[in-house]
Enzyme design. Sequence first.
Site, short mmCIF file in Angstrom:
data_model
loop_
_atom_site.label_atom_id
_atom_site.label_comp_id
_atom_site.label_asym_id
_atom_site.label_seq_id
_atom_site.Cartn_x
_atom_site.Cartn_y
_atom_site.Cartn_z
N ASP A 1 0.89 -1.34 0.14
CA ASP A 1 0.17 -0.20 0.31
C ASP A 1 1.06 1.07 -0.31
O ASP A 1 1.99 1.62 0.36
CB ASP A 1 -0.61 -0.13 1.17
CG ASP A 1 -1.53 0.70 1.64
OD1 ASP A 1 -1.39 2.05 0.92
OD2 ASP A 1 -2.74 1.01 2.89
N ILE A 2 0.43 2.23 -1.07
CA ILE A 2 1.89 3.08 -1.57
C ILE A 2 1.37 4.05 -0.08
O ILE A 2 2.57 5.06 0.05
CB ILE A 2 1.48 3.71 -2.38
CG1 ILE A 2 2.41 4.75 -2.96
CG2 ILE A 2 0.46 4.43 -2.94
CD1 ILE A 2 2.46 4.72 -4.21
N ASN B 1 -7.14 12.34 -10.89
CA ASN B 1 -8.29 12.94 -12.22
C ASN B 1 -7.35 14.32 -12.21
O ASN B 1 -7.27 15.49 -11.27
CB ASN B 1 -9.62 12.39 -12.14
CG ASN B 1 -10.25 13.24 -10.70
OD1 ASN B 1 -10.31 13.83 -10.24
ND2 ASN B 1 -10.74 12.60 -9.87
N GLY C 1 -9.86 4.31 -6.23
CA GLY C 1 -8.68 3.92 -6.18
C GLY C 1 -8.07 4.76 -5.08
O GLY C 1 -7.80 4.33 -4.06
N VAL C 2 -6.62 4.26 -5.59
CA VAL C 2 -5.38 4.81 -4.69
C VAL C 2 -5.60 6.54 -4.68
O VAL C 2 -4.70 6.84 -3.44
CB VAL C 2 -3.74 4.33 -5.74
CG1 VAL C 2 -3.82 5.70 -6.82
CG2 VAL C 2 -2.81 4.96 -5.09
N ASP C 3 -5.97 7.23 -5.38
CA ASP C 3 -6.72 8.15 -4.99
C ASP C 3 -7.49 8.85 -3.89
O ASP C 3 -6.90 9.34 -2.75
CB ASP C 3 -7.03 9.53 -6.18
CG ASP C 3 -7.33 10.26 -5.96
OD1 ASP C 3 -6.56 11.60 -5.42
OD2 ASP C 3 -8.06 11.19 -6.55
N SER D 1 -2.89 4.50 -14.37
CA SER D 1 -3.71 4.48 -15.57
C SER D 1 -4.19 2.85 -15.30
O SER D 1 -5.36 2.98 -15.61
CB SER D 1 -3.52 4.67 -16.89
OG SER D 1 -3.62 5.91 -16.99
N1 AR6 Z 1 -1.34 1.17 -2.70
C1 AR6 Z 1 -0.89 1.15 -3.93
N2 AR6 Z 1 -1.56 1.14 -5.20
C2 AR6 Z 1 -3.04 1.29 -4.83
C3 AR6 Z 1 -3.59 1.53 -4.41
C4 AR6 Z 1 -2.61 2.12 -3.08
N3 AR6 Z 1 -3.17 2.03 -1.60
N4 AR6 Z 1 -4.72 1.33 -4.16
C5 AR6 Z 1 -5.00 0.90 -5.51
N5 AR6 Z 1 -3.67 0.57 -6.75
P1 AR6 Z 1 -6.35 3.35 -9.65
P2 AR6 Z 1 -5.72 5.18 -12.09
C6 AR6 Z 1 -3.51 0.42 -7.34
O1 AR6 Z 1 -7.69 3.43 -9.82
O2 AR6 Z 1 -6.25 3.78 -13.04
C7 AR6 Z 1 -9.51 7.84 -9.02
O3 AR6 Z 1 -10.87 7.43 -9.19
C8 AR6 Z 1 -4.34 -0.20 -8.32
O4 AR6 Z 1 -4.69 -1.52 -8.21
O5 AR6 Z 1 -6.22 4.40 -8.54
O6 AR6 Z 1 -4.94 5.98 -12.30
C9 AR6 Z 1 -9.09 8.70 -9.42
O7 AR6 Z 1 -10.01 9.68 -9.05
C10 AR6 Z 1 -4.03 0.00 -9.92
O8 AR6 Z 1 -3.11 -0.34 -10.23
O9 AR6 Z 1 -6.23 4.74 -10.86
C11 AR6 Z 1 -9.34 8.99 -11.30
O10 AR6 Z 1 -10.43 9.09 -11.50
C12 AR6 Z 1 -3.26 1.73 -9.94
O11 AR6 Z 1 -3.18 1.93 -8.62
C13 AR6 Z 1 -9.52 7.45 -11.10
O12 AR6 Z 1 -9.88 6.96 -11.00
C14 AR6 Z 1 -3.83 2.35 -10.37
O13 AR6 Z 1 -5.06 2.54 -10.37
C15 AR6 Z 1 -7.79 7.19 -12.25
O14 AR6 Z 1 -7.26 5.99 -12.67
#
Ligand code: AR6
Length: 172
Positions: free
Chosen positions: A14-15, A28, A36-38, A121
């Site tokens: 977990d980052i 975004n 997600g990570v955001d 992404s």
């Molecule tokens: N630590 C590390 N990696 C993570 C974590 C975490 N805690 N949580 C998720 N990931 P995503 P995107 C991974 O969907 O595709 C948001 O709503 C996840 O498994 O977070 O760039 C934003 O506001 C995946 O491999 O980002 C935007 O609207 C990676 O992080 C949109 O999502 C990225 O997944 C951005 O989409």
Amino acid sequence: METPDKRLRIHRGDITRLDIDAIVNAANETLLGGGGVDGAIHRAAGPELLAYCRTLGGCPTGEARMTPGFHLPARYILHTVGPIWQGGGHDEAHLLAGCYRACLALAESRGLRHLAFPAISCGIYGYPWEAAATIAIATCREGLERNPTLEHVLLVAFSDEMADLYHRLLKE
Ligand code: AR6
């Protein structure tokens, strides 16, 4: 000084837990939070982060903006906006490389020594993992070669599948 390849590492986890100079957020264009990570980063950093982000006026796809880490162990957050995957014909590869380059450039200008990237992404935005990971690795290698101050770049994998993919591509 270790070679660029030894300075590029894979971290499974977990980052938001990383005690490091800066972590990257896959945000975004509004920079006002999401899933997600955001979402995880905003929850861990606390409401001060959203208040600060409101003053930034968003961020175009392929660029990056820096904020404090607030309640995170990381000192800074580099917010970047990855492209939404639309089949590959909409400049996605160039924009994704731009995200990594923009964060690496901010790290260089601030003299940061350690930086961690999520797989930008590769979640909600639907980018094919292998194509995205190939861009991540190539762009981080370039950044490490040009910036000797950067001691480590971590590619953070949130699943075993992503960690395995990074390990395989790093060996090639
Ligand atoms: N630590 C590390 N990696 C993570 C974590 C975490 N805690 N949580 C998720 N990931 P995503 P995107 C991974 O969907 O595709 C948001 O709503 C996840 O498994 O977070 O760039 C934003 O506001 C995946 O491999 O980002 C935007 O609207 C990676 O992080 C949109 O999502 C990225 O997944 C951005 O989409």
